[in-house]
Design a protein around this motif. Sequence first.
Motif, PDB file in Angstrom:
ATOM      1  N   ASN A 123       0.808  -1.222   0.000  1.00  0.00           N
ATOM      2  CA  ASN A 123       0.000   0.000   0.000  1.00  0.00           C
ATOM      3  C   ASN A 123       0.839   1.268   0.000  1.00  0.00           C
ATOM      4  OD1 ASN A 123      -2.694  -0.158  -0.310  1.00  0.00           O
ATOM      5  ND2 ASN A 123      -3.134  -0.627   1.843  1.00  0.00           N
ATOM      6  N   LYS A 125       3.479   1.877   1.538  1.00  0.00           N
ATOM      7  CA  LYS A 125       4.203   2.168   2.784  1.00  0.00           C
ATOM      8  C   LYS A 125       5.703   2.005   2.566  1.00  0.00           C
ATOM      9  CE  LYS A 125       0.736   1.508   6.314  1.00  0.00           C
ATOM     10  NZ  LYS A 125       0.414   0.872   7.591  1.00  0.00           N
ATOM     11  N   GLY A 197      -9.942   3.902   9.686  1.00  0.00           N
ATOM     12  CA  GLY A 197      -9.541   4.302  11.031  1.00  0.00           C
ATOM     13  C   GLY A 197     -10.656   4.870  11.897  1.00  0.00           C
ATOM     14  N   SER A 221     -13.243   6.533   1.981  1.00  0.00           N
ATOM     15  CA  SER A 221     -12.307   5.686   1.259  1.00  0.00           C
ATOM     16  C   SER A 221     -13.016   4.380   0.902  1.00  0.00           C
ATOM     17  CB  SER A 221     -11.075   5.393   2.115  1.00  0.00           C
ATOM     18  OG  SER A 221     -11.437   4.571   3.206  1.00  0.00           O
ATOM     19  N   SER A 254      -5.366   5.657   5.508  1.00  0.00           N
ATOM     20  CA  SER A 254      -3.929   5.369   5.454  1.00  0.00           C
ATOM     21  C   SER A 254      -3.290   5.995   4.222  1.00  0.00           C
ATOM     22  CB  SER A 254      -3.700   3.867   5.470  1.00  0.00           C
ATOM     23  OG  SER A 254      -4.175   3.300   4.266  1.00  0.00           O
ATOM     24  N   ASN A 273      -4.370  10.961  11.592  1.00  0.00           N
ATOM     25  CA  ASN A 273      -4.067   9.534  11.622  1.00  0.00           C
ATOM     26  C   ASN A 273      -3.189   9.243  12.833  1.00  0.00           C
ATOM     27  OD1 ASN A 273      -3.138   6.818  10.775  1.00  0.00           O
ATOM     28  ND2 ASN A 273      -4.119   7.414   8.854  1.00  0.00           N
ATOM     29  N   ASP A 275      -1.123   6.836  12.960  1.00  0.00           N
ATOM     30  CA  ASP A 275       0.157   6.325  12.460  1.00  0.00           C
ATOM     31  C   ASP A 275       0.916   7.445  11.751  1.00  0.00           C
ATOM     32  OD1 ASP A 275       2.274   5.019  11.309  1.00  0.00           O
ATOM     33  OD2 ASP A 275       1.061   3.694  10.043  1.00  0.00           O
ATOM     34  N   ASP A 277       3.569   7.289  10.213  1.00  0.00           N
ATOM     35  CA  ASP A 277       4.188   6.848   8.961  1.00  0.00           C
ATOM     36  C   ASP A 277       3.170   6.522   7.870  1.00  0.00           C
ATOM     37  OD1 ASP A 277       6.730   7.013  10.079  1.00  0.00           O
ATOM     38  OD2 ASP A 277       6.526   5.033  10.998  1.00  0.00           O
ATOM     39  N   ALA A 278       1.898   6.756   8.119  1.00  0.00           N
ATOM     40  CA  ALA A 278       0.883   6.438   7.106  1.00  0.00           C
ATOM     41  C   ALA A 278       1.203   7.191   5.812  1.00  0.00           C
ATOM     42  CB  ALA A 278      -0.503   6.826   7.609  1.00  0.00           C
TER      43      ALA A 278
ATOM     44  N   ALA B  14      -2.078  -2.755   8.221  1.00  0.00           N
ATOM     45  CA  ALA B  14      -1.994  -1.671   9.208  1.00  0.00           C
ATOM     46  C   ALA B  14      -0.644  -1.689   9.933  1.00  0.00           C
ATOM     47  CB  ALA B  14      -3.138  -1.798  10.211  1.00  0.00           C
ATOM     48  N   ARG B  16       3.497  -1.559  10.700  1.00  0.00           N
ATOM     49  CA  ARG B  16       4.622  -0.733  10.275  1.00  0.00           C
ATOM     50  C   ARG B  16       5.599  -1.631   9.542  1.00  0.00           C
ATOM     51  NH1 ARG B  16       6.303   3.834  14.576  1.00  0.00           N
ATOM     52  NH2 ARG B  16       4.379   5.028  14.336  1.00  0.00           N
TER      53      ARG B  16
END
Lengths: 305, 258
Positions: A123, A125, A197, A221, A254, A273, A275, A277-278, B14, B16
């Motif tokens: 995704n 990331k 989320g 989303s 995300s 968010n 996270d 790091d999203a 989800a 890391r």
Amino acid sequence: MKTLLICEYREGKLLESSYELVAFADKLGAEKAMVLIGKEAEVPKVNGKLYLADVAKYGEYKPDLHKKIVLEAVKKEDPDAIVFLHSSYGWDLAPRVAAALKAGQVSEIVSINEGKFEVGLCNAKLRRTVTPQTGKMVLTIQAGAFNVAGDPQGKAQIEKIDLPDAVSPLEFVGYEPAQKKEVDLARAEVVVSAGRGVGKKENVAIIAALAKALGGELGASRPVVDAGWVEHSRQVGTTGQIVAPKLYVACGISGAIQHVAGMKKSEFVVAINKDKDAPIGEVADVLVVADVMQFVPALTAMLQK
Amino acid sequence: MKILVCIKQVPDMASRFKVNGDGTWYDETDLAFRMNEYDEYAVEQAVQLKEQQGSTPDITVLSIGPDRVGEMIKKAMAMGCDRGVHIQDKDSFRKDPWQIASAIAGFARDKKFDLIFFGMQSQDRGSGQVGAMVAEILGIACATTVVGFAFADGVVTAKRELEGGIRAVVKLKLPALITCQLGLNTPRYPTLPNIMKAKKKELLALPIADFLKEKELVATASAYPPAKKGTGLVLEGDVNDMVGKLVGILKEKTKVVK
């Protein structure tokens, strides 16, 4: 390098996104030839060879026949790269062509990084650079990743392709229109979108309340729409609506590639968010690292004061 | 009727993600693995078809990967698949889509499956290549990105999802291969009795070397985290402080908040 660009055509028209293929080839500094299964009145305004097959005979979606037409053009043109958009047309057709040629395929290229093709992993990331090991390669490029500069003004040199055998194992019946849009998000000045989320359907009302406080519309989303929390007409992304509001607020999203492609032209983007790091942070002007269910009600209350 | 469903195990998205030791993929340490989301729709569609056909179809579920994929195959059998095939490969993540497709086609070639279901893409690699490549290698009809599925009189009627929510309706005669998009159906949760039943179902383990004869066509140069855009501001800390700061920024930078 020589590229063969596979243009797209739907409901009687050349798709504008076809010009992104040209932008990609230009970025590579490559020679280009094109393929279109369409009609002569709807060819791209680009200088260079264009192999044209008649859509009346080969249909707008008959992938086995379209594959044969592309392979015929490959035979005539001998390109190094055959390039598609990473779209419902391109991701369907490209692997068929790649397998038929036994050519390495790279899917959904987002950029060219030091001469290598960059693609997403998990995704988006993480990212990867990849290198095809074959003489010919098949590439699909991410929608919207390679921008077209200015209005197209060239004139294609047309060569027609006709196959002796045009039997498709797949029958294309026709199109079903998209669900009627209850809201036109493309016109909204503010879009506040709910992502996975937010946790559960009941929490969508909290996101909708922020949208109302900002005088905007609720978006969502894809996972939220698939779960039935929000109706499809509010989906932002490649299979939903493409939006470009003055303010876009992404709540618990995300930032999957397909979503970002639908909102990255927004003037100002706020992402909320937990996270840090999203991937949504990559396109956000402000990333608020917080629990959506704590932050959003507090923000709404402040705006209502 | 014989049905094959091909599924992949992927990390929870989800999570890391960190880059692995040789810098070409994600590090699996501390990741929880599950069935690729798209593949859940593929399993569900196969099971629904079996139910509609009076339980006569026989469903094989196949996955390539290390030992951990066994649990996921059992889940698919608890959802209703009849038998499992685990093609064992500790290094499946190093195989490119062409190699994976060739191995699956190598398994399927002489088994005369009438219908093969895939998810339209994996959540980790996301190439969207394997399903269509298997169809091409086997020389069977294929429709990708399917959000509507019906079967009658030997013909599949599938709805493909296109950009902007338009759908293309296509008909395919068997044998055919379908790749499933999210939203095609509602994947079921396995019930406890079905989980118990699944334990008794056949789960065949076969080495990848039996099916993989192809070299990779695409190599990974390196994997890395995306470059931060750098221009974005990150707010962290107390919720009320952040609300105050954000409202200030919105007043300054947008005409929306006055």
